[in-house]
Design an enzyme around this catalytic site. Structure first.
Site, PDB file in Angstrom:
ATOM      1  N   THR A  44     -28.515 -30.514  -5.464  1.00  0.00           N
ATOM      2  CA  THR A  44     -27.796 -30.541  -4.316  1.00  0.00           C
ATOM      3  C   THR A  44     -26.462 -30.379  -4.499  1.00  0.00           C
ATOM      4  O   THR A  44     -25.820 -30.166  -3.326  1.00  0.00           O
ATOM      5  CB  THR A  44     -27.765 -32.186  -3.791  1.00  0.00           C
ATOM      6  OG1 THR A  44     -27.107 -32.818  -4.727  1.00  0.00           O
ATOM      7  CG2 THR A  44     -29.486 -32.702  -3.681  1.00  0.00           C
TER       8      THR A  44
ATOM      9  N   ASP B  69     -20.127 -27.138 -20.550  1.00  0.00           N
ATOM     10  CA  ASP B  69     -21.126 -26.461 -21.660  1.00  0.00           C
ATOM     11  C   ASP B  69     -20.604 -25.562 -22.748  1.00  0.00           C
ATOM     12  O   ASP B  69     -20.684 -25.723 -23.998  1.00  0.00           O
ATOM     13  CB  ASP B  69     -22.115 -25.685 -21.021  1.00  0.00           C
ATOM     14  CG  ASP B  69     -23.387 -26.603 -20.605  1.00  0.00           C
ATOM     15  OD1 ASP B  69     -23.443 -27.770 -21.015  1.00  0.00           O
ATOM     16  OD2 ASP B  69     -24.324 -26.419 -19.972  1.00  0.00           O
TER      17      ASP B  69
ATOM     18  N   ASP C 104     -20.484 -22.311 -17.057  1.00  0.00           N
ATOM     19  CA  ASP C 104     -20.259 -23.727 -17.122  1.00  0.00           C
ATOM     20  C   ASP C 104     -19.498 -24.128 -18.109  1.00  0.00           C
ATOM     21  O   ASP C 104     -19.428 -24.303 -19.219  1.00  0.00           O
ATOM     22  CB  ASP C 104     -21.775 -24.395 -17.445  1.00  0.00           C
ATOM     23  CG  ASP C 104     -21.692 -25.825 -17.407  1.00  0.00           C
ATOM     24  OD1 ASP C 104     -20.979 -26.629 -17.870  1.00  0.00           O
ATOM     25  OD2 ASP C 104     -22.563 -26.437 -16.705  1.00  0.00           O
TER      26      ASP C 104
ATOM     27  N   ARG D 254     -22.245 -33.268 -11.216  1.00  0.00           N
ATOM     28  CA  ARG D 254     -22.766 -32.558 -10.153  1.00  0.00           C
ATOM     29  C   ARG D 254     -24.341 -32.378 -10.249  1.00  0.00           C
ATOM     30  O   ARG D 254     -24.675 -31.894 -11.151  1.00  0.00           O
ATOM     31  CB  ARG D 254     -22.028 -31.368 -10.063  1.00  0.00           C
ATOM     32  CG  ARG D 254     -21.742 -30.568  -8.704  1.00  0.00           C
ATOM     33  CD  ARG D 254     -21.062 -29.455  -9.020  1.00  0.00           C
ATOM     34  NE  ARG D 254     -21.694 -28.354  -9.435  1.00  0.00           N
ATOM     35  CZ  ARG D 254     -21.495 -26.923  -9.049  1.00  0.00           C
ATOM     36  NH1 ARG D 254     -20.874 -26.663  -8.431  1.00  0.00           N
ATOM     37  NH2 ARG D 254     -22.359 -26.034  -9.882  1.00  0.00           N
TER      38      ARG D 254
END
Ligand code: PRP
Ligand code: URA
Length: 215
Positions: free
Chosen positions: A114, A209, A206, A110
């Site tokens: 944006t 991560d 995340d 991703r």
């Protein structure tokens, strides 16, 4: 304004063990090893739900005591398809229950600004049209990555596709269900929504991560 979607195409796996494990997963104090183990466990429990309707056939077997009719899986076979990277963390959990499944990979990231998905890799089993596809990715945020993954899978002939996330935002559910008229989504939680960075709130941060220790 509240987001609406077809809740009949979403299964929230609300078993107490799932909800307990999800709370530990969300906690920012939870370290990489435990996070990874929990993602695997939750994927296993979700796979149990997502395969509840697999067809069975009756076969005649002999136990040490006598003969009986017994049930066994009648097919079709399965494919587990992680969306890279974070989906990789769910693969072993799914395979714990369906060890003979083939594995396909879809590489998707991703864009941080944006939030648009970008495809960078794809490799699927050649008989994908004949298999039940379990697409796995812990986070369903805007739904852009999932919708792109489903579009690709449909173009390759996939018919029976089930999408397993761990945490979903209502916006993501609405996006994916509108983009793909047949997919069924499994998730452990439908969270409040998205923040300005398109992260799920409260979410768990995340996922990639945290699984791979790249924070
Ligand atoms: C995360 C997540 C999903 C996607 C969800 O992946 O694992 O694939 O974002 O967001 P969306 O619903 O708004 O598309 P990311 O792009 O961060 O890549 P990674 O798994 O490699 O960390
Ligand atoms: N990707 C993640 O890993 N977490 C989010 O909350 C949204 C996208």
């Amino acid at each position: 304004m509240s987001v609406t979607y077809d809740a009949s195409r979403v299964t929230v796996v609300d078993h107490p063990l799932v909800q307990h494990k999800l709370s530990i997963l969300r906690d920012k104090q939870t370290g990489t090893k435990q996070f990874r183990d929990l993602v695997r466990e939750l994927a296993r429990l979700e796979t149990y739900e997502a395969t509840r309707d697999l067809p069975l056939e009756t076969v005649r077997i002999s136990t040490p005591i006598g003969d009986t009719d017994a049930k066994r899986l009648a097919g079709p076979k399965l494919a587990v398809i992680p969306i890279l990277r974070a989906g990789l963390g769910m693969v072993e959990g799914a395979l714990d229950l369906v060890p003979d499944a083939r594995i396909g990979h879809l590489g998707m990231y991703r864009d941080e600004t944006t939030h648009e998905p970008h495809e960078y890799y794809a490799k699927l089993p050649s008989d994908i049209a004949e298999r039940i596809c379990l697409v796995v990715d812990p986070m369903l945020a805007t739904g852009g990555s999932a919708a792109a993954a489903l579009q690709y899978l449909r173009a390759q002939g996939a018919r029976d596709v089930r999408y397993l996330s761990i945490v979903a935002a209502p916006e993501g559910l609405a996006c994916v269900l509108a983009a793909d008229p047949a997919v069924h989504i499994y998730t452990c939680s439908v969270d409040e929504g998205l923040n300005e960075d398109a992260y799920i709130v409260p979410g768990l941060g995340d996922a990639g991560d945290r699984i791979f220790g790249t924070l």
